[in-house]
Each structure stands twice: as C-alpha cells, then as structure tokens.
Design an enzyme around this catalytic site. Structure first.
Site, PDB file in Angstrom:
ATOM      1  N   GLU A  86      27.620  -4.933 -26.223  1.00 37.82           N
ATOM      2  CA  GLU A  86      26.977  -3.985 -27.133  1.00 37.82           C
ATOM      3  C   GLU A  86      26.508  -2.747 -26.368  1.00 37.82           C
ATOM      4  O   GLU A  86      26.083  -2.842 -25.217  1.00 37.82           O
ATOM      5  CB  GLU A  86      25.773  -4.632 -27.826  1.00 37.82           C
ATOM      6  CG  GLU A  86      26.114  -5.821 -28.689  1.00 37.82           C
ATOM      7  CD  GLU A  86      24.872  -6.452 -29.307  1.00 37.82           C
ATOM      8  OE1 GLU A  86      25.023  -7.211 -30.283  1.00 37.82           O
ATOM      9  OE2 GLU A  86      23.752  -6.186 -28.806  1.00 37.82           O
ATOM     10  N   ASN A 103      20.581  -8.146 -34.240  1.00 39.13           N
ATOM     11  CA  ASN A 103      19.375  -8.934 -33.936  1.00 39.13           C
ATOM     12  C   ASN A 103      18.369  -8.170 -33.075  1.00 39.13           C
ATOM     13  O   ASN A 103      17.382  -8.732 -32.618  1.00 39.13           O
ATOM     14  CB  ASN A 103      19.745 -10.258 -33.252  1.00 39.13           C
ATOM     15  CG  ASN A 103      20.431 -10.052 -31.908  1.00 39.13           C
ATOM     16  OD1 ASN A 103      20.650  -8.923 -31.465  1.00 39.13           O
ATOM     17  ND2 ASN A 103      20.787 -11.148 -31.259  1.00 39.13           N
ATOM     18  N   GLU A 126      22.860  -7.050 -26.027  1.00 35.09           N
ATOM     19  CA  GLU A 126      23.579  -8.151 -25.409  1.00 35.09           C
ATOM     20  C   GLU A 126      24.923  -7.669 -24.888  1.00 35.09           C
ATOM     21  O   GLU A 126      25.350  -6.545 -25.147  1.00 35.09           O
ATOM     22  CB  GLU A 126      23.757  -9.280 -26.434  1.00 35.09           C
ATOM     23  CG  GLU A 126      22.414  -9.842 -26.909  1.00 35.09           C
ATOM     24  CD  GLU A 126      22.521 -10.630 -28.204  1.00 35.09           C
ATOM     25  OE1 GLU A 126      21.949 -11.718 -28.261  1.00 35.09           O
ATOM     26  OE2 GLU A 126      23.170 -10.155 -29.148  1.00 35.09           O
ATOM     27  N   VAL A 151      24.941 -11.155 -30.901  1.00 34.03           N
ATOM     28  CA  VAL A 151      24.893 -11.066 -32.361  1.00 34.03           C
ATOM     29  C   VAL A 151      24.460  -9.656 -32.721  1.00 34.03           C
ATOM     30  O   VAL A 151      23.329  -9.263 -32.450  1.00 34.03           O
ATOM     31  CB  VAL A 151      23.920 -12.097 -32.966  1.00 34.03           C
ATOM     32  CG1 VAL A 151      23.847 -11.920 -34.479  1.00 34.03           C
ATOM     33  CG2 VAL A 151      24.344 -13.513 -32.610  1.00 34.03           C
ATOM     34  N   HIS A 202       0.839  -1.208   0.000  1.00 37.03           N
ATOM     35  CA  HIS A 202       0.000   0.000   0.000  1.00 37.03           C
ATOM     36  C   HIS A 202       0.872   1.256   0.000  1.00 37.03           C
ATOM     37  O   HIS A 202       0.665   2.173  -0.805  1.00 37.03           O
ATOM     38  CB  HIS A 202      -0.909  -0.030   1.237  1.00 37.03           C
ATOM     39  CG  HIS A 202      -1.782   1.171   1.393  1.00 37.03           C
ATOM     40  ND1 HIS A 202      -3.143   1.133   1.209  1.00 37.03           N
ATOM     41  CD2 HIS A 202      -1.497   2.461   1.731  1.00 37.03           C
ATOM     42  CE1 HIS A 202      -3.652   2.336   1.415  1.00 37.03           C
ATOM     43  NE2 HIS A 202      -2.664   3.157   1.749  1.00 37.03           N
ATOM     44  N   GLU A 203       1.855   1.294   0.902  1.00 35.31           N
ATOM     45  CA  GLU A 203       2.702   2.490   0.989  1.00 35.31           C
ATOM     46  C   GLU A 203       3.577   2.636  -0.258  1.00 35.31           C
ATOM     47  O   GLU A 203       3.824   3.757  -0.718  1.00 35.31           O
ATOM     48  CB  GLU A 203       3.562   2.438   2.254  1.00 35.31           C
ATOM     49  CG  GLU A 203       2.775   2.298   3.560  1.00 35.31           C
ATOM     50  CD  GLU A 203       1.665   3.322   3.712  1.00 35.31           C
ATOM     51  OE1 GLU A 203       1.770   4.429   3.142  1.00 35.31           O
ATOM     52  OE2 GLU A 203       0.665   3.013   4.399  1.00 35.31           O
ATOM     53  N   LEU A 240      18.594  -7.157 -30.110  1.00 33.08           N
ATOM     54  CA  LEU A 240      18.655  -7.487 -28.692  1.00 33.08           C
ATOM     55  C   LEU A 240      19.923  -6.886 -28.118  1.00 33.08           C
ATOM     56  O   LEU A 240      21.007  -7.072 -28.675  1.00 33.08           O
ATOM     57  CB  LEU A 240      18.662  -9.008 -28.479  1.00 33.08           C
ATOM     58  CG  LEU A 240      17.392  -9.766 -28.860  1.00 33.08           C
ATOM     59  CD1 LEU A 240      17.620 -11.269 -28.706  1.00 33.08           C
ATOM     60  CD2 LEU A 240      16.221  -9.313 -27.997  1.00 33.08           C
ATOM     61  N   HIS A 284      -5.433   6.923  -2.463  1.00 32.72           N
ATOM     62  CA  HIS A 284      -6.436   6.032  -1.883  1.00 32.72           C
ATOM     63  C   HIS A 284      -7.626   5.861  -2.823  1.00 32.72           C
ATOM     64  O   HIS A 284      -8.008   6.783  -3.540  1.00 32.72           O
ATOM     65  CB  HIS A 284      -6.924   6.584  -0.539  1.00 32.72           C
ATOM     66  CG  HIS A 284      -5.924   6.433   0.552  1.00 32.72           C
ATOM     67  ND1 HIS A 284      -5.854   7.275   1.642  1.00 32.72           N
ATOM     68  CD2 HIS A 284      -4.923   5.531   0.742  1.00 32.72           C
ATOM     69  CE1 HIS A 284      -4.876   6.905   2.444  1.00 32.72           C
ATOM     70  NE2 HIS A 284      -4.294   5.845   1.909  1.00 32.72           N
ATOM     71  N   HIS A 329       1.670   4.454  -2.819  1.00 34.38           N
ATOM     72  CA  HIS A 329       1.733   5.917  -2.712  1.00 34.38           C
ATOM     73  C   HIS A 329       3.010   6.444  -3.373  1.00 34.38           C
ATOM     74  O   HIS A 329       2.974   7.441  -4.103  1.00 34.38           O
ATOM     75  CB  HIS A 329       1.685   6.336  -1.243  1.00 34.38           C
ATOM     76  CG  HIS A 329       0.333   6.207  -0.615  1.00 34.38           C
ATOM     77  ND1 HIS A 329      -0.827   6.520  -1.274  1.00 34.38           N
ATOM     78  CD2 HIS A 329      -0.048   5.802   0.624  1.00 34.38           C
ATOM     79  CE1 HIS A 329      -1.863   6.315  -0.479  1.00 34.38           C
ATOM     80  NE2 HIS A 329      -1.415   5.865   0.678  1.00 34.38           N
TER      81      HIS A 329
END
EC number: 3.4.24.-
Length: 600
Positions: A409, A402, A406, A399, A331-332, A404, A341, A335
């Site tokens: 890189e 691609n 990695e 690679v 809950h906190e 991604l 709330h 916030h």
C-alpha cells in the site's frame, strides 16, 4: 500460537563478599559473588535460539532476594545495519551481519517502580540495573571453568580521576535570545501534540585508539553502549537504532586531537564528504580514547539533527564503566536533538543534560530537556527522525481501508466514505497520479510548494533563510553566512551559523544573571596550571601568552556577587572556538587570539 518463552535463571549467592578486586569496570572495593544457573523450558516444537526473547533472573543483593526480568531489545539495530573495517593493506571492507539473534536486553526489577536494567548476555551477564534508587553493576569473574559473577554498587568502583568531567559545549542554547518555553506554550500541530515517536538512525565511528584499547571487545562495548542509550531515550519517546559501525583499525581518517572543538569540526567535515555518501543515517558520533583538553569528555552541535554539515558528536572513552560512557553519548545526542544544558530553572540539577557529569551519573532527563526538545521539533521540524518503521515490519495480510499502512500500500485513509486524506485514493490505497509529495517543509496539499517560499527562517543574523525550490518537498540544506562576518553589533563574529560571545557562554553555564569576568581575571590563564591555561599537550598545561588570555579559561560571575573572579567546578570550560577575543580577532583551534581575516 507459540506461547511466550519464559527462561528462569537462579543465582545462588555465596556467603562471601570480596573486599577488593580488579574487574573490567575497574578496581572495585566491595562486591558480592554470584553463580548463575540457567533453567530453560521451551514450548514443544519451539525453535531453540542462541539468546531467548525473554529471561528472568532470581538472585540476592545484600541478602535480599530480587527478581530481574529481561526482554531482548529488538529495536537496537536498524534493519539495514552494516559494518565497515579495513584490511591490513588498507582496503575498505563492508559487511551486513545478521543481528536478529543478538544478546542485548532491557529489563526491570520486580516490584520496583523506578527500576531499569541494561544487560549483555553474550558471555555471561554484564551490565547494570537499578535497585532501590542505587545503581548496581554485574559482570563475569574471569575464573577458569567457573560461572562466577560479581555484583557491586557503582559507588564502590574506585575512580582513577576524581576531577569533575564536563561536556565541551559552552555556547548559549540555539534560541539564546528567547526564554525557554514550556511545551504547552508552543504553537504546535495536532500531530506534534501527540508526541509522535522519533527514530534516530545512529552511525558510530571508533578511532584507532579505541580499537587498540578494546581490540576484539570493541564491538560488544559499542553495542552495549547503544543498548543503554536506547533505554535512556525511551522516556523521551525517541528510538535510537544503530545503523552503521565503522572501525578505524589501522589509521584514523581524520587527525583526532585533544582540542575537542577542532576534532568535532574535522569529524563533521569527514562525515559530510565521506560517510553520508557511504551510508544513509541521521547522526554520527565518533568514539575516541584520546584525552581531550581539560575536563571535556564530549561535544556536539546543538539543534543539528538531520543537518548534513553538523549532525555529529564526539565522545571520549574516559572510564572503563560502559554505562558512564553511554550517558555521555546520550548527553551529546541530546544536544543534537536541540536540548541545551540544564540551568537553575530546571527541576533537576544532576540529570543527563547537566553540564558537569554527576556522580553517580543520572539516566534521567529534566523537565527543561523535554521542553527544549519539543521546542526544537516545532522550530526545525527535522524530517529525518520522523521516518516510521519499514512497512515490511507488518506481517499481517494487508487490508485496504483499515487505516494501517501495510505492505503493497502507498496509503490507507480508511473507507472511501471516511477518507480525509486528499492525496490517497481510498478505493485502491494508492496515491493519486497527480500527487507530487505527501509531507515535507515544501509540500502543500500533495504538491510542491512554489519556488521562493520560505521554508526555514533565519534563526540568527549568522544564519540564512532557506526557500523551497519548487522541485522538491524538502527544504534545502541548512546554510549560514560566512565565518568571520561581524554579528551582534560587532560583539562577535559568525562561526558555523552561530555568534559565539563570552556573555552567552556564561549565561549557558550560570543563567541569565551571569556576566563575563573582569579583564584581570583572564590573566590567571598565564599560570599554565590546572584550570588556568590555554591548551593541554601531553598532560602538560600550556600557559596563555598575554595576547591569548581570553582564549583560555572562561571567567564568569553573578551580578550580585562582589567576587568578580570567582569560579567553581560548574565553570571549567574553555572559551569557545571562534569567540571574539579582541577587536578584529577570534580564538582559533590552538587557543591563539588571531586576526579574523586569516583564521577562516
């Protein structure tokens, strides 16, 4: 490839149900006794772990067989997790324990669509699971040479204090002057529309009272709390990872006191001046066993995530049920993440962000919580929680091309023909030499934004707009006007960037039709009894002096209700610290109405 490990544990339920027993979770009226028997089949040549990655439990609840599937929570700890404690002579000791082979799991009940489970398997099985809409707890029975466990419903735990408990936040939400907008109505970027995952590195500090209460069990208690919080935030696509634990074994580093607003401010100051320099993190929460004034069991600054001054929360360990304390922490944290709330317009009035903790406590967020959080992300763009996992987490050979990112890189935008990212050299997967930045409020087309360009607008008249420096991609630290400066046409005085006034506190509790009660209502605070007092000292309710009555209980009523002094359990908050109580005066931390020129 090594096959996925499957561990089966059979629990035989004896034809016995206890009527009453005292367990770690409290006094339980009705429970079942089960005996786990672990059956493990490892693939040939597989390395035996202390705690398997996947487990399955079969047992009976109320005579019906259930199957509980568990998977180790591999996101519980940040990769740079560390702990700090103190030697008997006060020396600070920081360690970096190995946490990969831990014993904390998430799971579900087979063939139960809405089931969840959060379990510690460190010393037997301890935690909770949801079955057919009801919350069950499980924990070992401490019997010599026995594997006996107790399974029982949450409702069967005797509650020592039946009085409603609530969050201490009563100020209006962080955009009080605007109605809440649905996520679909917001002007958001394509990236934000995809609901990208957020990553919160959480630091936990446990005070001396917590250590004295739990002793050697404190660390497992904290780990299981965070394990449950992590599970709760999955639905919001927010990852909560524990990055740091600090235990104040000998002496507290701040004066932890029953006035929750004062403790929150003191902890925020210590965090900014000490903790942030010691350990990088996004948000810090203090766990304490002190009894906060009134029904308050937690407090945090709204929309403060990534703010070096205010990204903190405090949680009172008020019950022996770990799950309930975890829900208060969730809950906190809500916030901190910009979630106010739940109000009357929400589709759930007993969800996590209800001002009053529901019984039984809920692990769900309402539709309003999702909208508030998305509004916060759009308005604040908190950079610290957008950090993706480390590149070293990717173990496949890199690679280039691609798309991604990695190891080795700096960027990967695809082939040179398809690359749409101007900062990246597609041929080498390195940033161009002229690139100054990639992201940030003060980064534009891979270069720092010109000095003087506004990067964070003032959210209220108590806030200050920040501008780029021309030397960094980050917007400067969020700052605000001095405390005590008049605001809202002299209806209030600035306090930590907000303008706390009773009217907005009533709106936060009751909705837009609520207004402040008549002056005579506040005279009840001179009684010095439960619900009508100024402060609480050693379990004694201290009455307000006549001049301080507007610093005690807050009275509100609906405009269509003639009972002008009506109050109920959803309005049990104390007037906020810094609220105007008379001309030229505000409420201080001791609930006195004092001159605004002397209090700050």
């Amino acid at each position: 490839m090594i096959e996925v490990l499957l561990v089966t544990i059979c629990l035989a339920v004896f034809p016995y149900q206890g009527s009453s027993i005292i367990l770690e979770s409290g006094n339980v009226n009705d429970y079942e006794v089960v005996y786990p028997r672990k059956v493990t089949t490892l693939p040939k040549g597989a390395l035996q772990q202390n705690y398997e990655d996947a487990m399955q439990y079969e047992f009976k609840v109320n005579g019906e067989p259930v199957v509980l599937h568990l998977e180790k929570n591999k996101e519980l700890f940040s990769e740079d997790y560390s702990e700090t404690h103190y030697s008997p002579d006060g020396r600070e000791i920081t360690t970096y324990p190995s946490v990969e082979d831990h014993c904390y799991y998430h799971g579900r009940i087979q063939n139960e669509a809405d089931s969840t489970a959060s379990i510690s398997a460190c010393n037997g099985l301890k935690g909770h699971f949801k079955l057919q809409g009801e919350t069950y707890l499980i924990e070992p029975l401490k019997l010599p040479d026995s594997e006996a466990h107790a399974v029982f419903k949450y409702e069967n735990v005797v509650k020592e204090d039946e009085a409603p408990k609530m969050c201490g936040v009563t100020e209006t939400n962080w955009k009080s002057d605007e109605p809440i907008k649905k996520a679909s109505q917001l002007v958001v970027t394509a990236e934000q529309q995809r609901f990208p995952r957020r990553y919160v590195k959480l630091a936990i500090v446990a005070d001396r009272r917590m250590y004295m209460k739990h002793q050697k069990n404190l660390k497992p208690w904290v780990f299981q709390m965070v394990n449950s919080v992590h599970q709760i935030y999955r639905s919001m696509n927010v990852l909560i990872a524990l990055v740091y634990l600090n235990i104040w074994k000998k002496n507290d580093k701040i004066t932890v006191q029953s006035a929750s607003d004062v403790t929150l401010d003191l902890f925020a100051e210590w965090r900014e001046t000490v903790l942030l320099r010691r350990k990088k993190h996004d948000c810090a929460h203090l766990l304490t066993a002190i009894d906060f004034d009134g029904p308050t069991i937690g407090r945090a600054h709204i929309a403060s995530m990534c703010n070096s001054k205010l990204s903190v929360g405090i949680v009172q360990n008020y019950t022996e049920i770990n799950l309930v304390n975890a829900i208060v922490m969730a809950h906190e944290l809500g916030h901190n993440l910009g979630i106010s709330h739940d109000g009357n317009q929400c589709n759930c009035h007993t969800c996590i962000m209800s001002a009053v903790i529901s019984n039984p406590p809920s692990e769900r967020f309402s539709n309003c919580s999702e909208d508030y959080h998305q509004s916060f992300l759009t308005a604040y763009n908190p950079q610290c929680i957008l950090n993706a996992p480390s590149k070293t987490d990717i173990i496949t050979p890199p690679v280039c091309g691609n798309e991604l990112l990695e190891e080795g890189e700096e960027c990967d935008c695809g082939s040179p023909e398809n690359c749409q990212y101007q900062c990246c050299d597609a041929a080498s997967c390195k940033l161009h030499s002229w690139v100054k930045c990639e992201s940030g409020e003060c980064c534009d087309q891979c270069r720092f934004t010109s000095a003087g360009t506004e990067c964070r607008a003032a959210r209220s008249e108590c806030d200050i707009a920040e501008s780029c420096t021309g030397q960094s991609a980050d917007c400067p630290t969020d700052d605000f006007h001095r405390n005590g400066q008049p605001c809202l046409s002299n209806h209030g005085y600035c306090y930590n960037g907000n303008c706390p006034v009773m009217h907005y506190q009533c709106i936060a509790l009751f909705g837009s039709n609520a207004i402040v009660g008549q002056d005579e209502c506040f005279d009840f605070n001179m009684k010095g009894e439960q619900y009508f007092y100024c402060r609480k000292e050693y379990e004694k309710y201290i009455p307000c002096a006549q001049e301080d009555v507007k610093c005690g209980r807050l009275f509100c009523f609906y405009t269509n209700n003639m009972d002008i002094c009506r109050y109920n359990y959803s309005d049990i908050g104390i007037v906020d610290h810094g609220t105007k109580c008379a001309d030229g005066k505000v409420c201080n931390s001791n609930r006195h109405c004092v001159d605004v020129t002397t209090v700050y």
